[in-house]
Design an enzyme around this catalytic site. Structure first.
Site, PDB file in Angstrom:
ATOM      1  CE  LYS A 117     -13.775  -2.291  -0.909  1.00 51.63           C
ATOM      2  NZ  LYS A 117     -12.743  -2.201   0.130  1.00 51.63           N
TER       3      LYS A 117
ATOM      4  CE  LYS B 173      -6.492  -7.915  -2.616  1.00 51.46           C
ATOM      5  NZ  LYS B 173      -6.563  -7.393  -1.247  1.00 51.46           N
TER       6      LYS B 173
ATOM      7  CE  LYS C  38      -4.449  -1.637   1.509  1.00 47.89           C
ATOM      8  NZ  LYS C  38      -5.603  -1.478   2.389  1.00 47.89           N
TER       9      LYS C  38
HETATM   10  P1  TYM Z   1     -10.700  -5.723   3.004  1.00 49.39           P
HETATM   11  O1  TYM Z   1     -11.707  -4.698   3.295  1.00 49.39           O
HETATM   12  O2  TYM Z   1      -9.596  -5.438   2.056  1.00 49.39           O
HETATM   13  O3  TYM Z   1     -11.387  -7.056   2.529  1.00 49.39           O
HETATM   14  C1  TYM Z   1     -12.419  -7.652   3.305  1.00 49.39           C
HETATM   15  C2  TYM Z   1     -12.354  -9.170   3.244  1.00 49.39           C
HETATM   16  O4  TYM Z   1     -12.470  -9.619   1.891  1.00 49.39           O
HETATM   17  C3  TYM Z   1     -11.358 -10.425   1.542  1.00 49.39           C
HETATM   18  N1  TYM Z   1     -10.992 -10.172   0.142  1.00 49.39           N
HETATM   19  C4  TYM Z   1     -10.751 -11.142  -0.747  1.00 49.39           C
HETATM   20  N2  TYM Z   1     -10.791 -12.477  -0.645  1.00 49.39           N
HETATM   21  C5  TYM Z   1     -10.492 -13.194  -1.757  1.00 49.39           C
HETATM   22  N3  TYM Z   1     -10.149 -12.624  -2.942  1.00 49.39           N
HETATM   23  C6  TYM Z   1     -10.098 -11.284  -3.091  1.00 49.39           C
HETATM   24  N4  TYM Z   1      -9.769 -10.755  -4.252  1.00 49.39           N
HETATM   25  C7  TYM Z   1     -10.415 -10.483  -1.953  1.00 49.39           C
HETATM   26  N5  TYM Z   1     -10.483  -9.135  -1.747  1.00 49.39           N
HETATM   27  C8  TYM Z   1     -10.833  -8.965  -0.459  1.00 49.39           C
HETATM   28  C9  TYM Z   1     -10.247  -9.990   2.496  1.00 49.39           C
HETATM   29  O5  TYM Z   1      -9.272 -11.002   2.655  1.00 49.39           O
HETATM   30  C10 TYM Z   1     -11.015  -9.718   3.757  1.00 49.39           C
HETATM   31  O6  TYM Z   1     -11.263 -10.909   4.469  1.00 49.39           O
HETATM   32  N6  TYM Z   1      -7.949  -5.465   7.158  1.00 49.39           N
HETATM   33  C11 TYM Z   1      -9.141  -5.998   6.571  1.00 49.39           C
HETATM   34  C12 TYM Z   1     -10.412  -5.559   7.258  1.00 49.39           C
HETATM   35  C13 TYM Z   1     -10.422  -5.799   8.730  1.00 49.39           C
HETATM   36  C14 TYM Z   1     -10.640  -7.029   9.375  1.00 49.39           C
HETATM   37  C15 TYM Z   1     -10.593  -6.742  10.752  1.00 49.39           C
HETATM   38  C16 TYM Z   1     -10.861  -8.329   8.913  1.00 49.39           C
HETATM   39  C17 TYM Z   1     -10.262  -4.845   9.680  1.00 49.39           C
HETATM   40  N7  TYM Z   1     -10.373  -5.425  10.905  1.00 49.39           N
HETATM   41  C18 TYM Z   1     -10.738  -7.749  11.705  1.00 49.39           C
HETATM   42  C19 TYM Z   1     -11.030  -9.323   9.882  1.00 49.39           C
HETATM   43  C20 TYM Z   1     -10.953  -9.038  11.238  1.00 49.39           C
HETATM   44  C21 TYM Z   1      -9.235  -5.538   5.126  1.00 49.39           C
HETATM   45  O7  TYM Z   1      -8.678  -4.555   4.739  1.00 49.39           O
HETATM   46  O8  TYM Z   1     -10.056  -6.262   4.372  1.00 49.39           O
END
Ligand code: TYM
Length: 337
Positions: A202, A199, A117
């Site tokens: 969004k 990956k 990032k």
């Molecule tokens: P974020 O918002 O980027 O994504 C949310 C969840 O979706 C999954 N994900 C994917 N899985 C498979 N293929 C993809 N292309 C893909 N894009 C996104 C992510 O692995 C995630 O599970 N840091 C986290 C958010 C967070 C969180 C937490 C998660 C904050 N606190 C506590 C679990 C527990 C994040 O940025 O996810």
């Protein structure tokens, strides 16, 4: 003890930094839905995390409600799970501060997502981006979480969370439950349709790379048809050497529930065009009802507001209990002392 309190706890979250994608369903939402009746679940909309990248305020507000509506549209049952917004429960930011004093600078510097990032947002490498995984650890640990269903990209953050929990428990006395990641065998890392070595995200500037959950049927078909594959001629599942076609096989699996082996067996000798058409059909059938429900639910902002206010109240009760324990153990004075 009531039935509910005997269940193990799940916590997970998604950033409201845009319309959710098929990746979110594949790595996270689908498993939240599958596990919600067996666990006490907290599903958070992690708006404080979204601030690590500069946001247009009106968009962030809109996406927060979009995110809540999408949780429900994907099948989360609000009678079962607590759905809430991270910034509504101040304990998240408060515990993150305490945990940051237990995190090594080098340890935080090793997070690969921070490195990625920082490159993507080279003009805004802020301290929040650096501290991001510590806030995530606080999210999880506040709820004495047993299981965290996430995609593959969050695995390293989960390891840090476990290390911090263990470090704190060893320094004082058992305080935090040590959480386990729950990462699905397939769909844990859905890839970009335009560059299957990256990956699906969004924030990808090329919109053809990503299936957004509000995409209409034509857009879904077009994106699948244009998906970049390789010059092979057979439909085989081999993510390392055939990432494009393997990604489409995972999408077909996600949409239909058919086992990967069966899909490969059935389409092995089909042309890429035939297989892509089948994937597009399956995906349209899978996403159309989700999209319809999303727009219905999203329309009722009063309902969503009520849900989120209630959710924050429930979450705060659990979170504050943990936070108070932590404050007492580290020696912060309170009038009750
Ligand atoms: P974020 O918002 O980027 O994504 C949310 C969840 O979706 C999954 N994900 C994917 N899985 C498979 N293929 C993809 N292309 C893909 N894009 C996104 C992510 O692995 C995630 O599970 N840091 C986290 C958010 C967070 C969180 C937490 C998660 C904050 N606190 C506590 C679990 C527990 C994040 O940025 O996810």
């Amino acid at each position: 003890m009531s039935q509910a309190s005997q269940r193990l706890t799940i916590f997970s979250g998604i950033q409201p930094s845009g319309m959710l994608t098929l990746g979110h369903i594949a790595g996270a939402l689908r498993n939240w839905v599958a596990l919600q009746y067996d666990y006490r679940c907290f599903f958070c909309i992690v708006d404080l995390h979204a601030l690590t990248v500069r946001q247009v305020p009106a968009n962030l507000r809109r996406w927060t409600l979009d995110c809540a509506a999408m949780y429900l549209a994907a099948g989360i049952d609000p009678a079962q799970a607590t759905i809430f917004v991270q910034s509504h429960v101040p304990a998240h930011a408060e515990l993150a501060w305490v945990l940051s004093t237990f995190t090594g600078f080098g340890e935080a510097s090793r997070m690969t997502q921070f490195k990625e990032k920082s490159e993507q947002h080279a003009h805004n490498v802020n301290v929040g981006l650096f501290a991001y995984p510590i806030l995530m650890a606080a999210d999880i640990l506040l709820y004495q979480t047993n299981l965290v269903p996430v995609g593959e990209d969050q695995k390293q953050h989960l390891e840090l969370t476990r290390d911090l929990a263990q470090r704190f428990n060893n320094a004082y006395s058992p305080t935090f439950t040590i959480p386990e990641p729950y990462i699905p065998k397939y769909g844990a890392r859905l890839m970009s349709l335009q560059d299957p070595r990256k990956k699906m995200s969004k924030s990808d500037p090329n919109h053809n790379a990503t299936i957004f959950l509000a995409d209409d049927n034509d857009a879904i078909r077009r994106k699948i048809q244009r998906a970049v594959t390789d010059s092979g001629t057979t439909i085989e599942y081999d993510p390392d050497n055939r990432p494009g076609i393997s990604n489409l096989i995972e999408i077909y699996h996600l949409a239909t529930g058919d086992p990967i082996e069966q899909i490969v067996e059935h389409y092995r000798t089909a042309s890429y065009a035939t297989f892509k058409a089948a994937v597009a059909d399956a995906l349209v059938a899978y996403l159309e009802p989700v999209r319809t429900r999303f727009f219905q639910i999203r329309d009722d902002e009063a309902f969503l507001a009520d849900l989120l206010v209630r959710g924050a109240r429930e979450a705060a009760q659990v979170a504050n209990r943990t936070l108070q324990k932590v404050y007492r153990k580290v020696g912060l004075w309170s009038p009750k002392d």
